[in-house]
Write a protein that holds these residues in place. Structure first.
Motif, PDB file in Angstrom:
ATOM      1  N   GLY A 146      26.420  51.289  38.180  1.00 17.66           N
ATOM      2  CA  GLY A 146      27.553  51.860  37.139  1.00 17.66           C
ATOM      3  C   GLY A 146      29.346  51.482  37.142  1.00 17.66           C
ATOM      4  N   GLU A 147      29.660  51.880  36.216  1.00 23.75           N
ATOM      5  CA  GLU A 147      31.308  51.986  36.573  1.00 23.75           C
ATOM      6  C   GLU A 147      32.070  53.112  37.787  1.00 23.75           C
ATOM      7  OE1 GLU A 147      34.313  51.906  32.787  1.00 23.75           O
ATOM      8  OE2 GLU A 147      32.419  53.309  32.681  1.00 23.75           O
ATOM      9  N   MET A 148      33.015  52.499  38.085  1.00 21.43           N
ATOM     10  CA  MET A 148      34.110  52.639  39.157  1.00 21.43           C
ATOM     11  C   MET A 148      35.342  52.583  38.688  1.00 21.43           C
ATOM     12  SD  MET A 148      34.761  54.315  42.119  1.00 21.43           S
ATOM     13  CE  MET A 148      32.982  53.708  42.715  1.00 21.43           C
ATOM     14  N   PHE A 149      36.421  53.997  38.825  1.00 20.00           N
ATOM     15  CA  PHE A 149      37.267  54.011  38.937  1.00 20.00           C
ATOM     16  C   PHE A 149      38.267  53.576  39.646  1.00 20.00           C
ATOM     17  CE2 PHE A 149      36.629  57.084  41.933  1.00 20.00           C
ATOM     18  CZ  PHE A 149      37.414  57.657  43.045  1.00 20.00           C
ATOM     19  N   GLY A 150      39.497  53.506  39.822  1.00 22.88           N
ATOM     20  CA  GLY A 150      40.802  52.589  40.594  1.00 22.88           C
ATOM     21  C   GLY A 150      41.809  52.772  39.806  1.00 22.88           C
ATOM     22  N   VAL A 151      42.902  51.586  40.958  1.00 21.36           N
ATOM     23  CA  VAL A 151      44.066  51.054  40.637  1.00 21.36           C
ATOM     24  C   VAL A 151      44.084  49.947  40.766  1.00 21.36           C
ATOM     25  CG1 VAL A 151      46.462  51.462  40.474  1.00 21.36           C
ATOM     26  CG2 VAL A 151      45.085  53.289  40.954  1.00 21.36           C
ATOM     27  N   SER A 152      44.503  49.261  40.464  1.00 20.73           N
ATOM     28  CA  SER A 152      44.794  47.668  40.356  1.00 20.73           C
ATOM     29  C   SER A 152      46.000  46.928  39.962  1.00 20.73           C
ATOM     30  CB  SER A 152      44.056  46.675  39.702  1.00 20.73           C
ATOM     31  OG  SER A 152      43.183  46.466  40.030  1.00 20.73           O
ATOM     32  N   VAL A 153      47.115  46.820  40.954  1.00 24.41           N
ATOM     33  CA  VAL A 153      48.677  46.352  40.693  1.00 24.41           C
ATOM     34  C   VAL A 153      48.770  44.882  40.591  1.00 24.41           C
ATOM     35  CG1 VAL A 153      50.923  46.501  41.813  1.00 24.41           C
ATOM     36  CG2 VAL A 153      48.737  48.212  42.190  1.00 24.41           C
ATOM     37  N   PHE A 154      49.984  44.369  39.601  1.00 25.94           N
ATOM     38  CA  PHE A 154      49.626  43.296  39.167  1.00 25.94           C
ATOM     39  C   PHE A 154      51.367  42.944  39.216  1.00 25.94           C
ATOM     40  CE2 PHE A 154      45.910  44.261  37.509  1.00 25.94           C
ATOM     41  CZ  PHE A 154      44.824  43.151  37.413  1.00 25.94           C
ATOM     42  N   ILE A 155      51.649  41.690  39.257  1.00 23.56           N
ATOM     43  CA  ILE A 155      53.270  41.145  39.275  1.00 23.56           C
ATOM     44  C   ILE A 155      53.064  39.866  38.603  1.00 23.56           C
ATOM     45  CG2 ILE A 155      53.387  40.174  41.631  1.00 23.56           C
ATOM     46  CD1 ILE A 155      56.220  41.241  41.893  1.00 23.56           C
ATOM     47  N   ARG A 156      54.001  39.684  37.899  1.00 23.16           N
ATOM     48  CA  ARG A 156      54.237  38.460  37.506  1.00 23.16           C
ATOM     49  C   ARG A 156      55.642  37.520  37.254  1.00 23.16           C
ATOM     50  NH1 ARG A 156      56.698  37.872  32.361  1.00 23.16           N
ATOM     51  NH2 ARG A 156      58.394  39.790  31.696  1.00 23.16           N
ATOM     52  N   ASP A 157      55.139  36.001  37.753  1.00 23.45           N
ATOM     53  CA  ASP A 157      56.427  35.404  37.446  1.00 23.45           C
ATOM     54  C   ASP A 157      56.465  34.579  36.288  1.00 23.45           C
ATOM     55  OD1 ASP A 157      58.594  33.858  37.947  1.00 23.45           O
ATOM     56  OD2 ASP A 157      57.616  32.334  39.085  1.00 23.45           O
ATOM     57  N   ASN A 158      57.519  35.151  35.294  1.00 25.38           N
ATOM     58  CA  ASN A 158      57.627  34.285  33.938  1.00 25.38           C
ATOM     59  C   ASN A 158      55.742  34.408  33.492  1.00 25.38           C
ATOM     60  OD1 ASN A 158      60.547  33.782  33.753  1.00 25.38           O
ATOM     61  ND2 ASN A 158      58.977  32.162  35.208  1.00 25.38           N
ATOM     62  N   ASP A 159      55.329  34.122  33.099  1.00 25.92           N
ATOM     63  CA  ASP A 159      53.379  34.217  32.470  1.00 25.92           C
ATOM     64  C   ASP A 159      52.614  34.008  33.304  1.00 25.92           C
ATOM     65  OD1 ASP A 159      54.690  34.470  30.299  1.00 25.92           O
ATOM     66  OD2 ASP A 159      54.723  32.607  29.309  1.00 25.92           O
ATOM     67  N   THR A 160      52.855  33.770  34.627  1.00 21.18           N
ATOM     68  CA  THR A 160      52.016  33.439  35.898  1.00 21.18           C
ATOM     69  C   THR A 160      51.659  34.963  35.874  1.00 21.18           C
ATOM     70  OG1 THR A 160      52.493  31.170  36.315  1.00 21.18           O
ATOM     71  CG2 THR A 160      51.318  32.647  37.985  1.00 21.18           C
ATOM     72  N   ILE A 161      50.548  35.354  36.457  1.00 18.82           N
ATOM     73  CA  ILE A 161      50.236  36.529  36.553  1.00 18.82           C
ATOM     74  C   ILE A 161      49.644  36.727  37.922  1.00 18.82           C
ATOM     75  CG2 ILE A 161      48.934  38.331  36.453  1.00 18.82           C
ATOM     76  CD1 ILE A 161      48.955  37.750  33.531  1.00 18.82           C
ATOM     77  N   TYR A 162      50.041  37.477  39.074  1.00 17.85           N
ATOM     78  CA  TYR A 162      49.028  37.117  40.579  1.00 17.85           C
ATOM     79  C   TYR A 162      48.451  38.806  39.892  1.00 17.85           C
ATOM     80  CZ  TYR A 162      51.731  33.792  41.060  1.00 17.85           C
ATOM     81  OH  TYR A 162      52.896  32.242  41.303  1.00 17.85           O
ATOM     82  N   ARG A 163      47.628  39.305  40.987  1.00 17.17           N
ATOM     83  CA  ARG A 163      47.144  40.187  41.641  1.00 17.17           C
ATOM     84  C   ARG A 163      47.689  41.197  42.787  1.00 17.17           C
ATOM     85  NH1 ARG A 163      41.050  42.612  42.410  1.00 17.17           N
ATOM     86  NH2 ARG A 163      41.235  44.852  41.633  1.00 17.17           N
TER      87      ARG A 163
END
Length: 218
Positions: A146-163
Motif C-alpha cells: 500500500g501507500e506510505m507517508f514520508g519526506v524526500s529532500v531534493f536539491i538542484r544545480d540549475n536544471d539538474t536535480i539530486y535527491r
C-alpha cells in the motif's frame, strides 16, 4: 502520580535531567551536520504532476528555489488522518521559502480530491497529484502493501536535480516546526553556528527571521 518533592528538590532533579537534554541536543546537532554531508543521487527520470495550474514537472515544484522538500501524503483512496495531523503542524511556508527552500505535498489521488480536501482543511501548502506517474513508487511512497507517508529532500544545480535524503515512520513523526524540516536539507538552517559544508552560505541566527507577512519577494 509521579513522586512529589519540595521545590528545591524538584529543581535539583530538573537540573540533573537538563544535563541529559543538553547532551541529546548536541547529539542531534552532530547528526544534522552529518546529514548535511550525505552523498546524493541524480534524478534523471522525468516526472509529471497535476496541480492548480495543470501539469508541472519535478523541477517546477522547486519554484526557482535551490531546495525542495516533498511530504508524501497518503491519499490513494481517502486522506490519511496521521498525514493530516502532520500538515496541521507544519509552520507557515514563508519561513521555509526564506531559506531558499520549497515545501510541497504529493499524493496519488486525483488533483480534484486533493484540492477539495485542502479547501476543507484550510491549508496553504502547495499540493500536487502524482497520479499516472511512477513518482510515488520510485521514491518509496507506494509499496506492495500500500501507500506510505514520508519526506524526500531534493536539491538542484540549475536544471539538474539530486535527491539528498528520505525518511518515513518514526523519522518523520517528530517533524513539526520549520526548523525541523530545514534540518533535513543539505543547506540546513543556513545559520553561522551550524557545522555545514563549505559551499553553504550562512547568516547570523535570528536575523533572517520575520513575521510571515514581512518577507519580501515571496
Amino acid at each position: 502520580m509521579n513522586q512529589i518533592l519540595s521545590e528545591q528538590e524538584w529543581q535539583s532533579a530538573l537540573d540533573a535531567f537538563r544535563v541529559k537534554e543538553k547532551e541529546h541536543t548536541r547529539i542531534r546537532d552532530a547528526l544534522n551536520a552529518e546529514r548535511r554531508r550525505l552523498p546524493m543521487t541524480q534524478i534523471s527520470k522525468t516526472y509529471n504532476f497535476t496541480g492548480p495550474n495543470d501539469k508541472v514537472s519535478l523541477l517546477d515544484l522547486f519554484e526557482g528555489r535551490k531546495q525542495l522538500i516533498v511530504y508524501h501524503f497518503m491519499f490513494a483512496e481517502s486522506p490519511c488522518t496521521g498525514c493530516s495531523m502532520m500538515v496541521d503542524n507544519m509552520g507557515h511556508i514563508a519561513h521555509i521559502h526564506a531559506r531558499n527552500t520549497s515545501l510541497v505535498l504529493v499524493s496519488l489521488a486525483p488533483y480534484s480530491k486533493l484540492a477539495a480536501y485542502q479547501e476543507r482543511m484550510g491549508w496553504d501548502t502547495p499540493w500536487y497529484s502524482s497520479e499516472g506517474s511512477d513518482f510515488n513508487r520510485d521514491f518509496g511512497a507506494t509499496r506492495e502493501d500500500g501507500e506510505m507517508f514520508g519526506v524526500s529532500v531534493f536539491i538542484r544545480d540549475n536544471d539538474t536535480i539530486y535527491r539528498s535524503y528520505h525518511t518515513t515512520q518514526r523519522g518523520a513523526e517528530y517533524l513539526g516546526s520549520n526548523f525541523s524540516y530545514l534540518d533535513l536539507t543539505p543547506m540546513g538552517r543556513q545559520e553561522l553556528w551550524e557545522d555545514s559544508p563549505e559551499w553553504v552560505s550562512q547568516t547570523p541566527p535570528y536575523q533572517w527571521w520575520c513575521k510571515h507577512d514581512e518577507y519580501g519577494g515571496d
